[in-house]
Design an enzyme around this catalytic site. Structure first.
Site, PDB file in Angstrom:
ATOM      1  CG  ASP A 187      -0.131  -0.030   2.529  1.00  0.00           C
ATOM      2  OD1 ASP A 187       0.889  -0.747   2.572  1.00  0.00           O
ATOM      3  OD2 ASP A 187      -0.519   0.653   3.490  1.00  0.00           O
ATOM      4  CD  GLU A 188      -1.159   4.778   2.759  1.00  0.00           C
ATOM      5  OE1 GLU A 188      -2.011   5.644   2.956  1.00  0.00           O
ATOM      6  OE2 GLU A 188      -0.580   4.175   3.691  1.00  0.00           O
TER       7      GLU A 188
END
Ligand code: ACM
Length: 520
Positions: free
Chosen positions: A325-326
């Site tokens: 993620d991210e």
């Protein structure tokens, strides 16, 4: 629901003494598949025995049940293989009716003289025990002797889960939580029949799991946390202690090493993992998206291989979560190349890949599971990417941030938590259907749900309790109960019925005005 089963069997109590109301059979969280009320129910007394067969699984669950019941009832409750039809009976069966219960289902038959829990598996017996706990007066959860009577309404509960994957995540990176704090959380998840504990073991603020081949990850990378506190990490022996405790409650630990972003703690520990060869300082803030392993360096993959090898070797479960993620500081090209190299390592060491749904922006490995954490404002293109992956065979665990994130504030006045996905009151958290949530995704791609508890703002068990309760039981119910039972108005009454149990267990919860809590 009738509550009159005891009309013909008056409980033993001093004349005029007030009896706790009998919990209607099936008034439990998560809602069971089927309840048939009737007949005199069972009463636990000083003479009650817990009867098991010769198998270790029956005995293990029986000892667990006895340990729950002994302090509050004050009864001996011996576990015995001795012959007899009375008492609490735990049975692992292999007949056709038992087969219908599946891998985790159970049947409870509560009648005069005996209470029988049948299952095909230890997990099923354990879940049946949780149902029985909730049928008893809440005082049964106390650790000191209480007054009975300890009655269970009469009838039969037949139950099995809707989804095989029912998880909660604890972020032990932003703030570190001790083994005992993790055990407390495991017990809470087990009450509601969850069967996975996802541990977010690494992030920018701290590396929390011992890796022998890269020791500075913990000795340096684990030495702090958000706000600059001492941090901490689990030795391999402590990690095993968590795994064993979780297994004793029929939860599988799913460990996560978040990569290639969310890696400042590793980058600070080993300069060679940085593209520029310079180690950044340790980080104790709460920003995201600024760190990345160097996807173009060979040493990065030696590092990841070592970490996955050691983590896989100490994890008996099926899954290894690789984050994803991210990764805002990793180029798309590098992200895809990184995932192409790392996913086969997970398979090489015998595990199944789990990743946050950004994994679908690369090429998910065959058999991989993507964890969807989008929310109402997630863009159509991102959703479509996940839906298309699901159509191509990637399985999904759903944890929509504006529904399932336990770290989110209930309202603007909640003193703890974040709110980037909005406020998540109890009804909002409960009122969605995992089977239809991601429009266009095949329903059979969804293997379950997860309630993540991120810890940027949380550092004590009391704070975890306040954010998890009362939302965790709702996500557990979405994972367990048939869609046909989904009904907020009925659920909120069952949920309110849990409050005296939380009081007895010392769980401080958010008294949402949406729920008709009992007076007092
Ligand atoms: C996430 O909340 N960054 C998965």
């Amino acid at each position: 629901m009738g509550v009159s089963s005891f009309a013909a069997a008056p409980p033993r109590a001093a004349a005029g003494a007030e009896l706790p109301a009998l919990t209607p059979l099936g008034r439990v969280v998560p809602a069971p598949l089927r309840t048939e009320e009737g007949g005199a129910g069972y009463e636990i007394t000083a003479k009650t025995r817990i009867r098991v067969g010769a198998g270790a699984r029956e005995r293990r669950v029986a000892e667990y049940l006895a340990a729950v019941l002994r302090p509050s009832t004050g009864y001996r409750l011996p576990v015995t293989t001795g012959k007899g039809e009375d008492g609490i009976r735990l049975r692992i069966g292999a007949g056709a009716a038992d087969k219908a219960l599946g891998a985790e289902g159970y049947r409870v038959v509560s009648a005069r003289g005996s209470l029988t829990i049948t299952s095909r598996t230890g997990a099923g017996l354990f879940h049946g025990v949780q149902t029985v706990r909730q049928q008893l007066p809440a005082a049964v959860e106390k650790k000191t002797e209480q007054r009975g009577p300890w009655r269970v309404a009469g009838g039969t509960v037949t139950d099995r889960p809707r989804y095989a994957y029912r998880s909660t995540m604890l972020d032990v990176s932003r703030h570190f939580f001790t083994v005992d704090q993790v055990k407390r959380y495991i017990d809470q998840a087990a009450l509601y029949k969850m069967n996975k504990l996802h541990l977010h073991l690494s992030d920018d603020q701290g590396w929390r799991i011992a890796v022998d081949s890269w020791p500075r990850l913990t000795t340096y990378g684990g030495s702090t946390q958000v706000g600059g506190g001492r941090g901490g990490y689990y030795t391999k022996a402590q990690y095993k202690e968590i795994i064993d405790y979780a297994a004793s409650r029929y939860l599988e630990v799913v460990p996560e090493i978040d990569m290639p972003g969310h890696t400042n703690a590793a980058l600070a520990s080993y300069a060679e993992l940085n593209c520029d060869g310079v180690a950044p300082p340790l980080y104790t803030g709460t920003e995201v998206g600024f760190s990345s392993l160097c996807a173009t360096k060979g040493v990065t993959y030696d590092f990841v291989d070592d970490v996955i090898r050691e983590l896989a070797a100490m994890t008996p479960g099926t899954y290894l979560h690789i984050g994803g993620d991210e990764a805002h500081s990793t180029s798309h090209e590098d992200f895809v190349a990184f995932m192409d190299k790392v996913q086969p390592m997970v398979a090489k060491y015998g595990k199944t890949v789990l990743g946050w749904h950004q994994l679908t922006g690369a090429t998910p490995a065959e058999g991989a599971v993507a964890q969807y954490w989008g929310y109402d404002r997630t863009g159509a293109a991102e959703r479509e990417q996940v839906v298309n992956a699901a159509k191509n065979g990637t399985r999904l665990v759903l944890s929509p941030a504006d529904r399932a994130y336990l770290d989110h504030k209930y309202t603007k006045d909640t003193p703890l938590g974040l709110s980037w996905a909005g406020y998540v009151e109890v009804q909002r958290s409960y009122d969605w259907d995992p089977g239809t949530y991601l429009q266009g995704a095949p329903a059979k791609a969804v293997i379950g749900v997860e309630a993540p508890l991120w810890s940027e703002t949380l550092s004590t068990s009391a704070q975890l309790d306040f954010m998890a309760f009362p939302r965790l039981p709702g996500i557990a119910e979405l994972g367990w109960s048939p869609a046909a039972t989904h009904d907020w108005d009925a659920y909120k009454v069952r949920l309110a019925g849990q409050a005296p149990r939380w009081d007895a267990l010392g769980i401080g919860y958010y008294k949402s005005p949406q729920v008709p809590w009992p007076a007092g």
